[in-house]
Design an enzyme around this catalytic site. Structure first.
Site, PDB file in Angstrom:
ATOM      1  N   SER A   1       0.744  -1.219   0.167  1.00  0.00           N
ATOM      2  CA  SER A   1      -0.053   0.084   0.139  1.00  0.00           C
ATOM      3  C   SER A   1       0.755   1.173  -0.083  1.00  0.00           C
ATOM      4  CB  SER A   1      -0.927  -0.032   1.137  1.00  0.00           C
ATOM      5  OG  SER A   1      -2.020  -0.789   1.007  1.00  0.00           O
TER       6      SER A   1
ATOM      7  N   LYS B   1       0.240   3.775  -2.677  1.00  0.00           N
ATOM      8  CA  LYS B   1      -0.980   4.914  -2.441  1.00  0.00           C
ATOM      9  C   LYS B   1      -0.022   6.180  -2.426  1.00  0.00           C
ATOM     10  CE  LYS B   1      -4.518   1.896  -0.665  1.00  0.00           C
ATOM     11  NZ  LYS B   1      -4.081   0.800  -0.160  1.00  0.00           N
TER      12      LYS B   1
ATOM     13  N   SER C   1      -5.745   3.602   4.772  1.00  0.00           N
ATOM     14  CA  SER C   1      -5.408   2.827   3.533  1.00  0.00           C
ATOM     15  C   SER C   1      -6.208   1.970   2.925  1.00  0.00           C
ATOM     16  CB  SER C   1      -4.044   1.847   3.919  1.00  0.00           C
ATOM     17  OG  SER C   1      -3.318   1.430   2.769  1.00  0.00           O
TER      18      SER C   1
ATOM     19  N   LYS D   1       3.158   6.717   4.824  1.00  0.00           N
ATOM     20  CA  LYS D   1       1.940   5.515   4.392  1.00  0.00           C
ATOM     21  C   LYS D   1       2.724   4.292   4.700  1.00  0.00           C
ATOM     22  CE  LYS D   1      -1.421   4.066   2.602  1.00  0.00           C
ATOM     23  NZ  LYS D   1      -1.293   3.053   3.605  1.00  0.00           N
TER      24      LYS D   1
END
Length: 378
Positions: free
Chosen positions: A57, A60, A117, A221
């Protein structure tokens, strides 16, 4: 003919005492890692930084970057309403359980991506921005190429496992830097610890525990899949310096977090960013045959450098500035240079320019000026 004078000046802000030189290295328990300083883009530590790995993730970050660019460019608004498609609602993994046909603002979808997320939220945003996830992914790869992310190929906007969906710690640092450097409003979302959606009925908790437990954390993130392992791009700011710590393929959540903290600690302990400028104001430069007699020289850009804390007392600046300049003078016209050296080595050269434009005197103007001087002398 321009005349130049060179003056060696001290840096006015260098008041910190010298400290020990960079010692040791961060404790890194991951397959790949990078520590980067945001403003200069300097890499302070790296391990297998160009290994091509699955980012999970952390992908992202590019999704967030493209959305923020659309907002800051005026093509998108935080208040815009997004209708959730069947595909967006079908995303597995981390999600905020969007329903087909449900509507949510861009603001809340950004919150869902940055904090929880949400794969469903990421796809909903991608479809809204580009018409489809595949079109959005094309933009992701184009933007990656523009940023010099040579190790990267994106296959989706979420980071869910897909053949060929790979990047590197180096490239993650590049896109992280672009996001936090040029779109600081993202902090509104990446620094949230606890929040909610749907008028408080759905609770959010940040997947990035450093937001709560690491001093100065600004984001950014996390990511995890069984094949990618535990990944993270962690950002933190102290004393005006922001660092980016990228961790890829760590064995556990705790080792990932501890590795990021160790790299950030290493950076903050050993480096600092300094404002470099003359210790006193630059004297005006005379304008020959101009409608004004002087222009004020100013630095053309930010004079900030990254140095080891042990080098603080070894930084000097030298100013080279023209004694006069002949009109016409353009605003921003170069008048000299500020040269920054560290331990005698040139680190940065900043142009010194005119703060305004000055037109050349016309023939009637010259005679008028002479007449005024005669009258004043009389």
């Amino acid at each position: 003919m321009k005349k130049y004078v060179a003056v060696l000046l001290a840096i006015g802000l260098l008041t910190l005492p010298a400290q020990a030189a960079v010692t040791g290295a961060p404790d890194v328990d991951a397959q790949a890692a990078v520590l980067m300083e945001k403003e200069t883009g300097a890499i302070l530590y790296e391990k297998a930084s160009h290994d091509k790995l699955e980012p999970a993730s952390v992908t992202k970050i590019m999704t967030l970057l493209l959305v923020m660019e659309a907002i800051d460019g005026g093509a998108l608004s935080y208040e815009d309403t997004v209708q959730v498609s069947t595909r967006a609602a079908s995303m597995g993994g981390s999600q905020v359980y969007l329903k087909e046909g449900e509507t949510m603002s861009v603001h809340d979808l950004l919150k869902a991506v940055a904090v929880a997320s949400g794969n469903d939220a990421a796809v909903a945003l991608a479809e809204h921005v580009a018409g489809s996830e595949s079109a959005f992914v094309e933009r992701m790869n184009q933007r990656a190429a523009q940023l010099g992310m040579a190790d990267t190929v994106f296959q989706n906007c979420t980071g869910l496992p897909a053949p060929g969906h790979l990047t590197s710690a180096h490239d993650i640092a590049l896109m992280s830097r672009e996001l936090i450097l040029n779109h600081p409003a993202i902090r509104e979302f990446t620094t949230i610890w606890m929040d909610s959606l749907r008028d408080g009925s759905f609770q959010l908790s940040n997947t990035n525990r450093l937001v709560r437990f690491y001093e100065g954390c600004t984001g950014l993130k996390t990511g995890f899949t069984a094949s990618a392992g535990y990944c993270m791009s962690a950002t933190a700011e102290r004393d005006g310096m922001e660092l980016i710590a990228v961790v890829m393929k760590s064995a556990t959540r705790d080792t990932r977090n501890e590795t990021a903290k160790s790299m950030l600690d290493f950076g903050f302990a050993n480096y600092t960013v300094l404002d470099v400028k003359p210790a006193q104001a630059l004297a005006p430069v005379e304008v020959l045959l101009g409608e004004e007699d002087f222009v004020q020289p100013v630095l053309s850009g930010g004079g900030r450098i990254l140095v080891e804390k042990a080098q603080i007392n070894s930084v000097d600046t030298a100013v080279t500035l023209c004694a006069d300049v002949e009109a016409p003078v353009a605003q921003g016209q170069k008048l000299g240079e500020l040269t920054v050296t560290v331990d005698g080595q040139v680190r940065q050269v900043v142009d010194i320019v005119s703060d305004r434009g000055v037109e050349r005197l016309t023939v009637p103007g010259i005679f008028k000026g002479l007449l005024e001087k005669v009258l004043m002398a009389g």
